[in-house]
Structure formats: C-alpha cells, structure tokens
Scaffold this active site. Structure first.
Site, PDB file in Angstrom:
ATOM      1  N   LYS A   1     -50.682  50.623  12.586  1.00 19.54           N
ATOM      2  CA  LYS A   1     -49.434  50.607  13.358  1.00 19.54           C
ATOM      3  C   LYS A   1     -49.730  50.018  14.725  1.00 19.54           C
ATOM      4  CE  LYS A   1     -45.114  51.985  12.959  1.00 19.54           C
ATOM      5  NZ  LYS A   1     -44.363  52.035  11.687  1.00 19.54           N
TER       6      LYS A   1
HETATM    7  P1  NAD Z   1     -34.001  49.559  14.921  1.00 24.54           P
HETATM    8  O1  NAD Z   1     -34.584  49.262  16.231  1.00 24.54           O
HETATM    9  O2  NAD Z   1     -33.420  48.460  14.108  1.00 24.54           O
HETATM   10  O3  NAD Z   1     -32.837  50.667  15.091  1.00 24.54           O
HETATM   11  C1  NAD Z   1     -33.067  51.897  15.724  1.00 24.54           C
HETATM   12  C2  NAD Z   1     -31.726  52.599  15.913  1.00 24.54           C
HETATM   13  O4  NAD Z   1     -31.990  53.891  16.469  1.00 24.54           O
HETATM   14  C3  NAD Z   1     -30.796  51.880  16.866  1.00 24.54           C
HETATM   15  O5  NAD Z   1     -29.455  52.019  16.395  1.00 24.54           O
HETATM   16  C4  NAD Z   1     -30.978  52.673  18.162  1.00 24.54           C
HETATM   17  O6  NAD Z   1     -29.846  52.616  19.022  1.00 24.54           O
HETATM   18  C5  NAD Z   1     -31.151  54.073  17.598  1.00 24.54           C
HETATM   19  N1  NAD Z   1     -31.764  54.987  18.548  1.00 24.54           N
HETATM   20  C6  NAD Z   1     -32.768  54.750  19.428  1.00 24.54           C
HETATM   21  N2  NAD Z   1     -32.991  55.836  20.168  1.00 24.54           N
HETATM   22  C7  NAD Z   1     -32.110  56.789  19.750  1.00 24.54           C
HETATM   23  C8  NAD Z   1     -31.839  58.123  20.122  1.00 24.54           C
HETATM   24  N3  NAD Z   1     -32.511  58.697  21.124  1.00 24.54           N
HETATM   25  N4  NAD Z   1     -30.873  58.796  19.446  1.00 24.54           N
HETATM   26  C9  NAD Z   1     -30.178  58.202  18.449  1.00 24.54           C
HETATM   27  N5  NAD Z   1     -30.388  56.936  18.052  1.00 24.54           N
HETATM   28  C10 NAD Z   1     -31.332  56.250  18.703  1.00 24.54           C
HETATM   29  O7  NAD Z   1     -35.124  50.351  14.125  1.00 24.54           O
HETATM   30  P2  NAD Z   1     -35.298  50.500  12.546  1.00 24.54           P
HETATM   31  O8  NAD Z   1     -36.147  49.405  12.066  1.00 24.54           O
HETATM   32  O9  NAD Z   1     -33.970  50.745  11.920  1.00 24.54           O
HETATM   33  O10 NAD Z   1     -36.197  51.822  12.484  1.00 24.54           O
HETATM   34  C11 NAD Z   1     -35.613  53.109  12.537  1.00 24.54           C
HETATM   35  C12 NAD Z   1     -36.644  54.132  12.071  1.00 24.54           C
HETATM   36  O11 NAD Z   1     -37.051  53.815  10.745  1.00 24.54           O
HETATM   37  C13 NAD Z   1     -37.918  54.202  12.900  1.00 24.54           C
HETATM   38  O12 NAD Z   1     -38.375  55.541  12.929  1.00 24.54           O
HETATM   39  C14 NAD Z   1     -38.884  53.343  12.109  1.00 24.54           C
HETATM   40  O13 NAD Z   1     -40.233  53.704  12.344  1.00 24.54           O
HETATM   41  C15 NAD Z   1     -38.464  53.690  10.703  1.00 24.54           C
HETATM   42  N6  NAD Z   1     -38.846  52.677   9.713  1.00 24.54           N
HETATM   43  C16 NAD Z   1     -38.397  51.397   9.802  1.00 24.54           C
HETATM   44  C17 NAD Z   1     -38.757  50.475   8.821  1.00 24.54           C
HETATM   45  C18 NAD Z   1     -38.229  49.054   8.815  1.00 24.54           C
HETATM   46  O14 NAD Z   1     -38.462  48.346   7.821  1.00 24.54           O
HETATM   47  N7  NAD Z   1     -37.516  48.604   9.822  1.00 24.54           N
HETATM   48  C19 NAD Z   1     -39.597  50.865   7.775  1.00 24.54           C
HETATM   49  C20 NAD Z   1     -40.031  52.184   7.712  1.00 24.54           C
HETATM   50  C21 NAD Z   1     -39.643  53.076   8.689  1.00 24.54           C
END
Ligand code: NAD
Length: 411
Positions: free
Chosen positions: A102
């Site tokens: 990571k």
């Molecule tokens: P992203 O940046 O596209 O979206 C994140 C979202 O969370 C946004 O809508 C943001 O406004 C919101 N957010 C941020 N802080 C917040 C808070 N304090 N309260 C409520 N909402 C809040 O990110 P993503 O890629 O969708 O990732 C989201 C989660 O999923 C993360 O934990 C990431 O590690 C996990 N994840 C993502 C992927 C991927 O393929 N993108 C894969 C596995 C896990």
C-alpha cells in the site's frame, strides 16, 4: 485504536485458530520493506511545499505485491502499514497470485490543482521507481487517486524503465487500462451483498441500503444494487448525506455529483442528514464505503442494520466488531467485500503482459466467478468452524500465505 492494532487483532484470532507458530506469526506480521520519501513540489503560485509519501511492501510469498495508492490528509505510516497487510490477506482470500502493499501521500487532493497533483505523482515516482514494477509491486487507485494519476505513474515509470504498462493498474481504458476495472470494486460489493442476502434467506427487491461514501466504490455499489431492485435509502460523502425512505434516485445523485466537482452538496433528491445519522439509519444493509475506523465502540450500539458490508478498508474497529457479533449483526469483511478491485487489477495486469484485450463481459464474468468462489469458501468455513465471516476470511487468507511461505522456504 491505531489501524495496525485493529488488523493485528483480527490476524491474531485467525492465527490462534490455525495454530500458527510464534515464528511464523512474526514473519507474517513483519513488512518486507517500508519506505518514506520526501516530495517537494512547487504549487501553481510558486510556493514550495514538502509532502511525505509512503510505500509499504508487506509480503510477496504468493507473488508480486499489490495495493493502492491513497491521497488523503490522514495518511501516515501506521495506516499505510495496516492497509498493506490487509492487501496480503485480501489477495490470498480471493486466491490471486499476488502479495500485498500500500502507498499514500498525506495531502488533501481537493485543495490541489490537476497540474499540482501531476507534479506530486511524478515526483513520488522519481523517488520510488526502483522499488516497484510489474514483477515486484504494482500500485493502483485508492481513496483520493484516479485513473489519470495511474496513467502518469505508468508514463513516468516508462521514462526510467521503458514501456511497462503492467507496472500499475486502474489506468484509463484509453491508456492501457481495461473496461470493467473502474466499476469492479463497487460491482463486487454489490454482488457479494446479494449473496449475503440470499444466504440469509432475505428477499432482494426492496432491500433498504444506506451507503457512506459516494466515490468510486460507493457509486458503483449503489448503481449495482439499485439495478438489482434494492432501495438505496441514503448516500453521503465527506460533506454529509441525503436520506429518502422511498429510495434515492441513484442516477440523479450521480448526475448531481458529476456536475458539482464530485460532491453531493445541494442534491435535491433527499433530506439532509449527517454521516453519523446515516450510520444509525433504519435499513437492512449498511455499506461504509469511505474511510476506515468509522464504526467504533462509541457508535456501534446505534447501528440498526442487521447486515454490514465493509466496502471501505477497515471501517469497523474490533470493539465494534465484537458488539455486532453479540447482537447477531452479520459483517461481510473488507478483505472479501472489496476484493473486486484488486481482482480486476489482476485481469488488467494479465492483459498488459499479454498485449491482449478482453471484452467487458469477460471481465465481469471472471470477476463474478472469482468473488463467488471466495464467498463460498469463506461462508463454508464460517459455518463449519462456527466463527464470524471475518474470522473465516482471515483464516483462509492467512493460512494460504503461511503455506506459501513454508513451501517457498525462508532460508
Ligand atoms: P474515492 O476517493 O473515490 O471516494 C471516497 C468517498 O468517501 C468520497 O465520496 C468522499 O467524499 C467520501 N468521504 C471522504 N471522507 C469522508 C468522511 N469523513 N465521511 C464520509 N464520507 C467521506 O475513494 P474510493 O476509491 O471509492 O475508496 C473508498 C474506500 O474503498 C476506501 O476505504 C478504499 O480504501 C476502499 N477501496 C477502494 C478500492 C478501489 O478500487 N477504488 C478497492 C478496495 C477498497
């Protein structure tokens, strides 16, 4: 609780049930390599700022290390270390030939221009290009990072090492990415949610779902579940949420977000609620899809959903997890629930290496097959050992990494 302590709790529980030796535990818990680098960049106004970036390469017993790159103000070494180990168990649960890693840079991407973010990303690659690559460690998008940033990583890596599209995944489809990668994590969250509902004998149409986080994962999960006739009763982002008992129009919310720099603020299709209220809503499925550590001992008692699907990484702290188990709340753990992204990243890497392209139907079909198999294994282990799904998933993942470590030898 620090993120690494939370994951350590889950690891220890599985290691006890697997009867792992203390020496194997220590080996599996210790990262192979951790780097911290200085990223000085010039902002558009000419000011020099110095950021800090991290890459933790946790384990490569089962293959090259794989894991996202996060841009968020709260990024620190402990969080990156925890998330790197989570990737090791995750790739093992879905049985793809990778280890775990990571990375992250502590910054708020919303306060940086596109050109500034490009400078940050390229400078980060300058610092770590010798430490990652197609056979070593392959970054991907995570919170705060996008497909365009993955394109910059590939392009910049190529300046040092030549054409190597497989050095990073989650790239734009027009720049060596694959159709189906961007939606894959959310699709996996959606399809696995339906599997849990079916296994619990619950009807799918009309299932009330509340989703925290309306980014890549949250939006695609919302779309998938709405298409399956679930009712998305609430969505939120960092600025707060919106609730509508009869169901949010997901496409309308998406249109609003797209035309407002990705934000929901001002959305007219629901009543305004806070993120804390969303987590405590009356609903059937709660999907935290934003930050880690949002469900703690302090607010777990307020949760009313009987099913929690961890779309985000580490959203449930161990005390909350124990409270949910006591109350019979089913938690589908992150290392299975959000493994769709890394699985589709593997497909991208395979295609990049073969200079070949699958169609989106093949990507979706293979994704559903791999996640479905992992779900069956975890569900069966959970039933046969009478342990929560999280413990079963960790037993499966940690057990596979321990076996590969033993087979590869440690000399
Ligand atoms: P992203 O940046 O596209 O979206 C994140 C979202 O969370 C946004 O809508 C943001 O406004 C919101 N957010 C941020 N802080 C917040 C808070 N304090 N309260 C409520 N909402 C809040 O990110 P993503 O890629 O969708 O990732 C989201 C989660 O999923 C993360 O934990 C990431 O590690 C996990 N994840 C993502 C992927 C991927 O393929 N993108 C894969 C596995 C896990």
């Amino acid at each position: 609780m620090r993120p690494s302590d939370a994951i350590r709790t889950y690891f220890d529980r599985a290691a006890d049930l697997l009867d792992l030796s203390p020496s194997m535990r220590r080996l599996l818990l210790t990262a192979k390599r951790e780097v911290q680098v200085r990223i000085p960049i010039e902002r558009d106004g000419g000011e020099l700022v110095t950021l800090v970036g991290y890459r933790v390469q946790h384990n490569d017993a089962r293959g090259p290390m794989k894991g996202g790159l996060r841009y968020h103000p709260q990024v620190d070494l402990d969080e990156v270390r925890a998330l790197a180990s989570l990737m090791t168990w995750k790739t093992a649960v879905v049985d793809i030939p990778y280890g775990g890693a990571k990375g992250g840079v502590a910054l708020d991407p919303a306060t940086y221009s596109t050109r500034e973010l490009e400078r940050v990303t390229r400078r980060f690659v300058d610092e770590i290009h010798d430490l990652f690559g197609p056979d070593v460690d392959i970054p991907a998008p995570d919170m705060g990072t996008t497909a365009d940033m993955m394109a910059w990583i590939m392009n910049h890596y190529g300046r040092y090492h030549g054409f190597a599209p497989a050095c990073v995944t989650g790239k734009p489809v027009d720049y060596h990415g694959i159709p189906g990668r961007e939606e894959a994590t959310g699709r996996g969250v959606g399809s696995l949610t339906l599997k849990v509902l079916s296994r619990l004998g619950r009807s799918i149409p009309g299932t009330r779902v509340a989703i925290q986080g309306f980014g890549n994962v949250g939006t695609h999960a919302a779309k998938y579940l709405a298409d399956a006739e679930c009712r998305i009763v609430a969505v939120s982002d960092a600025g707060g949420g919106y609730h509508r008992a009869s169901g949010i129009d997901v496409l309308e919310a998406l249109r609003h977000a797209r035309s407002h720099a990705g934000r929901l603020e001002g959305f007219a299709g629901g009543d305004r609620i806070t993120n804390a209220e969303l987590l405590a809503l009356e609903c059937d499925v709660l999907i935290p899809a934003a930050l880690g550590g949002v469900l703690t001992a302090a607010n777990a008692g307020a949760v009313r959903a009987p099913i929690i699907v961890e779309a985000a990484n580490a959203p449930v702290e161990p005390e909350a997890d124990a409270m949910f188990a006591d109350r019979g709340i089913v938690v589908l753990p992150d290392i299975l629930a959000n493994a769709g992204g890394v699985t589709a990243s593997w497909f991208e890497w395979v295609q990049n290496r073969q200079h070949y392209q699958w169609g989106v139907d093949r990507v979706r079909g293979e994704l559903d097959r791999i996640l479905g198999t992992a779900f069956e294994h975890v569900w069966q282990l959970s039933s046969s050992r009478q342990v929560p799904l999280r413990t079963a998933a960790y037993m499966l993942g940690v057990g596979r990494v321990a076996r590969a470590t033993a087979l590869g030898g440690t000399a």
